[in-house]
Design a protein around this motif. Structure first.
Motif, PDB file in Angstrom:
ATOM      1  N   ALA A  97      34.843  53.964   9.541  1.00  0.00           N
ATOM      2  CA  ALA A  97      33.543  54.595   9.285  1.00  0.00           C
ATOM      3  C   ALA A  97      32.668  53.713   8.410  1.00  0.00           C
ATOM      4  CB  ALA A  97      33.742  55.954   8.621  1.00  0.00           C
ATOM      5  N   GLU A  98      33.300  52.819   7.613  1.00  0.00           N
ATOM      6  CA  GLU A  98      32.562  51.929   6.730  1.00  0.00           C
ATOM      7  C   GLU A  98      32.121  50.639   7.424  1.00  0.00           C
ATOM      8  OE1 GLU A  98      31.699  52.123   3.320  1.00  0.00           O
ATOM      9  OE2 GLU A  98      32.072  54.246   3.670  1.00  0.00           O
ATOM     10  N   PHE A  99      32.606  50.398   8.644  1.00  0.00           N
ATOM     11  CA  PHE A  99      32.326  49.127   9.317  1.00  0.00           C
ATOM     12  C   PHE A  99      30.831  48.891   9.514  1.00  0.00           C
ATOM     13  CE2 PHE A  99      36.644  48.467  11.666  1.00  0.00           C
ATOM     14  CZ  PHE A  99      37.260  48.327  10.439  1.00  0.00           C
ATOM     15  N   VAL A 100      30.099  49.973   9.750  1.00  0.00           N
ATOM     16  CA  VAL A 100      28.658  49.847   9.985  1.00  0.00           C
ATOM     17  C   VAL A 100      27.970  49.160   8.807  1.00  0.00           C
ATOM     18  CG1 VAL A 100      26.526  51.145  10.400  1.00  0.00           C
ATOM     19  CG2 VAL A 100      28.656  51.878  11.464  1.00  0.00           C
ATOM     20  N   ARG A 101      28.549  49.302   7.618  1.00  0.00           N
ATOM     21  CA  ARG A 101      27.948  48.766   6.399  1.00  0.00           C
ATOM     22  C   ARG A 101      27.862  47.239   6.428  1.00  0.00           C
ATOM     23  NH1 ARG A 101      27.057  51.432   1.687  1.00  0.00           N
ATOM     24  NH2 ARG A 101      28.467  53.135   2.198  1.00  0.00           N
ATOM     25  N   PHE A 102      28.785  46.583   7.126  1.00  0.00           N
ATOM     26  CA  PHE A 102      28.804  45.114   7.071  1.00  0.00           C
ATOM     27  C   PHE A 102      28.948  44.430   8.433  1.00  0.00           C
ATOM     28  CE2 PHE A 102      33.165  46.610   6.547  1.00  0.00           C
ATOM     29  CZ  PHE A 102      33.888  45.816   7.416  1.00  0.00           C
ATOM     30  N   PHE A 103      29.086  45.216   9.508  1.00  0.00           N
ATOM     31  CA  PHE A 103      29.237  44.585  10.815  1.00  0.00           C
ATOM     32  C   PHE A 103      27.929  43.924  11.253  1.00  0.00           C
ATOM     33  CE2 PHE A 103      33.072  45.938  13.514  1.00  0.00           C
ATOM     34  CZ  PHE A 103      33.934  45.737  12.442  1.00  0.00           C
ATOM     35  N   PRO A 104      28.033  42.849  12.051  1.00  0.00           N
ATOM     36  CA  PRO A 104      26.836  42.123  12.491  1.00  0.00           C
ATOM     37  C   PRO A 104      26.080  42.864  13.587  1.00  0.00           C
ATOM     38  CG  PRO A 104      28.783  41.185  13.524  1.00  0.00           C
ATOM     39  CD  PRO A 104      29.287  42.224  12.546  1.00  0.00           C
ATOM     40  N   ASP A 105      24.853  42.415  13.826  1.00  0.00           N
ATOM     41  CA  ASP A 105      24.130  42.872  15.018  1.00  0.00           C
ATOM     42  C   ASP A 105      24.885  42.383  16.246  1.00  0.00           C
ATOM     43  OD1 ASP A 105      22.243  43.921  13.321  1.00  0.00           O
ATOM     44  OD2 ASP A 105      20.855  42.241  13.530  1.00  0.00           O
ATOM     45  N   PHE A 106      24.842  43.177  17.307  1.00  0.00           N
ATOM     46  CA  PHE A 106      25.651  42.875  18.494  1.00  0.00           C
ATOM     47  C   PHE A 106      24.738  42.569  19.685  1.00  0.00           C
ATOM     48  CE2 PHE A 106      27.930  44.267  22.342  1.00  0.00           C
ATOM     49  CZ  PHE A 106      29.118  43.554  22.211  1.00  0.00           C
ATOM     50  N   ILE A 107      24.988  41.431  20.316  1.00  0.00           N
ATOM     51  CA  ILE A 107      24.254  41.047  21.531  1.00  0.00           C
ATOM     52  C   ILE A 107      25.265  40.782  22.634  1.00  0.00           C
ATOM     53  CG2 ILE A 107      22.752  39.320  22.605  1.00  0.00           C
ATOM     54  CD1 ILE A 107      21.507  38.806  19.883  1.00  0.00           C
ATOM     55  N   TRP A 108      25.083  41.470  23.751  1.00  0.00           N
ATOM     56  CA  TRP A 108      25.952  41.215  24.916  1.00  0.00           C
ATOM     57  C   TRP A 108      25.174  40.314  25.871  1.00  0.00           C
ATOM     58  CZ3 TRP A 108      30.152  45.077  26.522  1.00  0.00           C
ATOM     59  CH2 TRP A 108      30.955  44.513  27.520  1.00  0.00           C
ATOM     60  N   ALA A 109      25.702  39.128  26.085  1.00  0.00           N
ATOM     61  CA  ALA A 109      25.101  38.176  27.026  1.00  0.00           C
ATOM     62  C   ALA A 109      25.905  38.220  28.326  1.00  0.00           C
ATOM     63  CB  ALA A 109      25.111  36.770  26.432  1.00  0.00           C
ATOM     64  N   VAL A 110      25.260  38.679  29.385  1.00  0.00           N
ATOM     65  CA  VAL A 110      25.938  38.802  30.681  1.00  0.00           C
ATOM     66  C   VAL A 110      25.517  37.626  31.555  1.00  0.00           C
ATOM     67  CG1 VAL A 110      26.441  40.321  32.630  1.00  0.00           C
ATOM     68  CG2 VAL A 110      25.775  41.306  30.423  1.00  0.00           C
ATOM     69  N   ARG A 111      26.458  36.755  31.874  1.00  0.00           N
ATOM     70  CA  ARG A 111      26.172  35.531  32.626  1.00  0.00           C
ATOM     71  C   ARG A 111      26.383  35.746  34.122  1.00  0.00           C
ATOM     72  NH1 ARG A 111      26.736  31.424  28.857  1.00  0.00           N
ATOM     73  NH2 ARG A 111      25.814  30.042  30.439  1.00  0.00           N
ATOM     74  N   ASP A 112      25.698  34.934  34.916  1.00  0.00           N
ATOM     75  CA  ASP A 112      25.795  34.987  36.382  1.00  0.00           C
ATOM     76  C   ASP A 112      25.563  36.410  36.903  1.00  0.00           C
ATOM     77  OD1 ASP A 112      26.442  32.374  35.978  1.00  0.00           O
ATOM     78  OD2 ASP A 112      28.430  32.455  36.882  1.00  0.00           O
ATOM     79  N   PHE A 113      24.555  37.053  36.342  1.00  0.00           N
ATOM     80  CA  PHE A 113      24.244  38.439  36.688  1.00  0.00           C
ATOM     81  C   PHE A 113      23.323  38.442  37.906  1.00  0.00           C
ATOM     82  CE2 PHE A 113      21.689  42.320  36.241  1.00  0.00           C
ATOM     83  CZ  PHE A 113      22.682  43.275  36.091  1.00  0.00           C
ATOM     84  N   THR A 114      23.742  39.137  38.951  1.00  0.00           N
ATOM     85  CA  THR A 114      22.969  39.094  40.200  1.00  0.00           C
ATOM     86  C   THR A 114      22.506  40.470  40.670  1.00  0.00           C
ATOM     87  OG1 THR A 114      25.047  39.197  41.451  1.00  0.00           O
ATOM     88  CG2 THR A 114      24.149  37.001  40.982  1.00  0.00           C
ATOM     89  N   LEU A 115      22.842  41.528  39.939  1.00  0.00           N
ATOM     90  CA  LEU A 115      22.482  42.879  40.359  1.00  0.00           C
ATOM     91  C   LEU A 115      21.024  43.190  40.030  1.00  0.00           C
ATOM     92  CD1 LEU A 115      25.632  44.847  39.147  1.00  0.00           C
ATOM     93  CD2 LEU A 115      25.211  43.879  41.421  1.00  0.00           C
ATOM     94  N   PHE A 126      21.652  36.920  32.509  1.00  0.00           N
ATOM     95  CA  PHE A 126      21.276  35.578  32.942  1.00  0.00           C
ATOM     96  C   PHE A 126      21.760  35.334  34.369  1.00  0.00           C
ATOM     97  CE2 PHE A 126      22.245  35.738  28.466  1.00  0.00           C
ATOM     98  CZ  PHE A 126      21.212  35.056  27.843  1.00  0.00           C
ATOM     99  N   ASP A 127      20.889  34.793  35.182  1.00  0.00           N
ATOM    100  CA  ASP A 127      21.297  34.336  36.512  1.00  0.00           C
ATOM    101  C   ASP A 127      22.090  33.046  36.342  1.00  0.00           C
ATOM    102  OD1 ASP A 127      21.559  34.039  39.225  1.00  0.00           O
ATOM    103  OD2 ASP A 127      19.457  34.496  39.647  1.00  0.00           O
TER     104      ASP A 127
END
Length: 631
Positions: A176-194, A245-246
């Protein structure tokens, strides 16, 4: 060899990445000392961007783009994973001269040749602990398979501990305390064709991620297992973003990606890469630790070693312990830096002897203020700062006392030298018998008074002018008394009256010296009070600043959990929403109940105790007299 150069003060520009954490075959993690020294040389706050993901998914290429380069981190062209451990690239921030950018490229997860999933989990945990922005890189789509590949997120409760509680906290209470120090999260999806659409309606990349993180209803073991990675991402990472990303180029050119010109790359790849880099450069926050303290490069280096030592010893890295250890190191260093600042400024600004005590105290006050500013800028953790502030105050007080003693000694020596030189004429007359004739005493007295007037006209003698004269006069009393008794031009009554006059003059001079000492003592006490008043104000301001940072941090946690609570209700997860309500209520109570007034009262206790010590020290030295030069 590290190809790096210093830029602005405390800033480093590395021409190429270097291994920061080596991953030994035996599973031990080793901090590369050369890389650690580079990191320790960064005195600026750092924005730390780490990338993680399965091996051979093109992580290193994205990091090179963030560095503004085509080459740097190694790009593999085969199925073999190249990046081992964690590699680091330190650069000036492209948009902010007051920040440094630290890029961390982590070893690819899931390498079948390694056969050590625990090692992967530790690498992922370190990426979380060290970064302010975490990029997770994957291929294809965000489907259940991609989420299951991110099972390292579900293991974080076993790899990271938020608080060093004496009780047995559950994993839920810990996480429950993780939110206090966890980083911002970015999901990079490669070779995405949909196509980015749901039920025929277009959606954004962020909407695509949030839809993928929707929980499935049901209480079966299979559904619960299905929901675990989604719940962890939603719970741990309040700030989430997605980029798709394509393919960067046609298949035959992929193996030489770092050599391709921009014109050779697909527009559907370049456009999101540009947005991805721009987003990180513009929005990534400086790294902080719980409490809101901003982390510099040298602080990050110390945290890194604390975490790695814990992992290698078989312990779980604990944020609370790490921050405490870091504050001890930084606060001790802050004291040393502040004292060095004081000494340097005093050396530049103060010429001894000073004409008055006020002149010396004014310079001391200015240098002390600068030293305190240096200390407060680096020190952190209001519950731990107090003892280091006391140490600094004691050291600066000792420096001031040494300065006062040196000022008195320099003044006394200078005055004594002047008196010895001026007395040479009288001394020659004594030896020649000029003052031994009838009326000689009166002539000696006149010459003595002329010498004293000349002595008083000499500039920059300092605060010991009267004290040195009184000491010198005492040393010549025997000569004066002898000449008085030898002068046959004076009657016995005249000699008695003259002796009484000389004695009264000596007593008056001593009284003047006593009054000067008392005035100096009063000045010193007033200066001690000024110093303590300023110190109390600085500590109050420091406490208010840290209080505000902690409250803002807690409020961000509350807002995130309120948002997640609303989402759980909307999705129909009533029980999970009630659990979230308990977390929110606990945070609100924690925000209200922190003993700020108690901390402030502890700070206030510094004043009377330290003033009493200062008074005793000053009084004990009030009657001291500098040593005379043997001339």
């Amino acid at each position: 060899m590290i190809f790096s150069c210093m830029m602005a003060p405390g800033q480093v520009h590395m021409a190429a990445p270097i291994c920061l954490i080596e991953n030994n075959p035996d599973g031990k993690l080793v901090v590369n000392q050369e890389a650690a020294e580079v990191l320790a040389g960064i005195r600026q706050p750092v924005v730390v961007v780490a990338i993680a993901g399965l091996y051979r998914t093109g992580k290193s290429y994205l990091m090179n783009r963030l560095a503004g380069k085509r080459k740097g981190f190694c790009l593999g062209t085969t199925v073999q994973a190249l990046t081992k451990g964690i590699w680091m690239w330190c650069l000036p921030h492209p948009y902010r001269s007051d920040l440094s950018l630290v890029l961390l490229d982590t070893e690819g997860l899931g390498d079948v040749q390694k056969g050590n999933t625990q090692n992967d989990s530790w690498i992922f945990a370190l990426a979380i602990l060290l970064s302010s922005t975490l990029v997770y890189n994957s291929m294809g789509t965000i489907d259940q398979n991609a989420l299951e590949n991110l099972h390292y997120v579900t293991e974080l409760t076993k790899k990271i501990k938020a608080k060093a509680s004496s009780g047995e906290d559950t994993e839920e209470e810990n996480s429950a305390e993780f939110v206090r120090f966890f980083p911002d999260f970015i999901w990079a999806v490669r070779d995405f064709t949909l196509q980015l659409e749901i039920d025929g309606q277009p959606i954004t990349e962020d909407g695509y991620l949030e839809n993928a993180l929707r929980l499935r209803k049901g209480d079966t073991e299979q559904i619960q297992k299905f929901n675990v990675p989604k719940s962890c991402i939603r719970k741990f990472f309040p700030s989430r973003k997605c980029f798709t990303f394509d393919r960067p180029a046609n298949k035959k050119n992929l193996h030489q990606l770092e050599h391709l010109e921009e014109d050779d790359l697909e527009e559907d790849f370049l456009e999101p890469v540009g947005r991805f880099c721009q987003h990180i450069w513009e929005t990534s926050r400086p790294k902080t630790v719980p409490g809101g303290q901003v982390v510099t490069g040298r602080m990050l280096e110390k945290l890194l070693k604390i975490y790695v030592d814990a992992i290698n010893s078989g312990d779980v890295p604990c944020l609370e312990n790490a921050v405490l250890a870091l504050s001890e190191i930084e606060n001790a260093a802050a004291v040393h830096e502040a004292v060095s600042c004081y000494e340097e400024l005093v050396g530049k600004q103060l010429a001894l002897p000073t004409d008055t005590v006020d002149e010396l105290l004014a310079v001391h006050a200015e240098c002390e203020k600068a030293a305190n500013a240096v200390f407060m800028a680096r020190a952190f953790g209001i519950m731990h700062v107090k003892k280091f502030q006391e140490d600094l105050e004691l050291q600066l007080k000792q420096k001031k006392e040494e300065l006062c003693q040196r000022n008195e000694q320099v003044s006394f020596d200078r005055c004594n030298n002047v008196l010895v030189e001026l007395y040479r004429k009288l001394e020659a007359g004594v030896h020649m018998g000029i003052y031994s004739a009838p009326g000689g005493y009166q002539r000696y007295l006149e010459n003595w008074n002329e010498m004293v007037e000349e002595y008083r006209s000499v500039p920059r003698k300092g605060i010991q002018a009267d004290c040195a004269l009184e000491e010198f006069q005492k040393s010549k009393e025997t000569v004066a008394k002898s000449l008085l008794q030898m002068d046959c031009a004076l009657t016995a009554q005249e000699k008695e009256l003259e002796a009484q006059r000389a004695q009264a003059e000596a007593v008056q001079l001593q009284q003047n010296l006593l009054e000067q000492k008392q005035a100096q003592l009063k000045q010193m006490m007033e200066d001690e009070k000024r110093s303590h008043d300023e110190q109390l104000q600085l500590l109050r301001e420091k406490m208010e600043k840290e209080k505000k940072m902690l409250e803002e941090e807690t409020e961000r946690m509350i807002q995130h959990k309120l948002k997640e609570h609303e989402l759980l209700l909307k999705e129909g997860f009533q029980r999970k929403a009630r659990e979230m309500e308990s977390e929110i209520q606990r945070l609100k109570e924690e925000k209200k109940s922190f003993p700020w007034e108690q901390v402030l009262s502890l700070v206030g206790d510094l004043i009377p105790a330290m003033l009493s010590l200062a008074h005793l020290a000053t009084v004990s030295g009030a009657g001291s007299t500098p040593k005379r030069s043997n001339k």
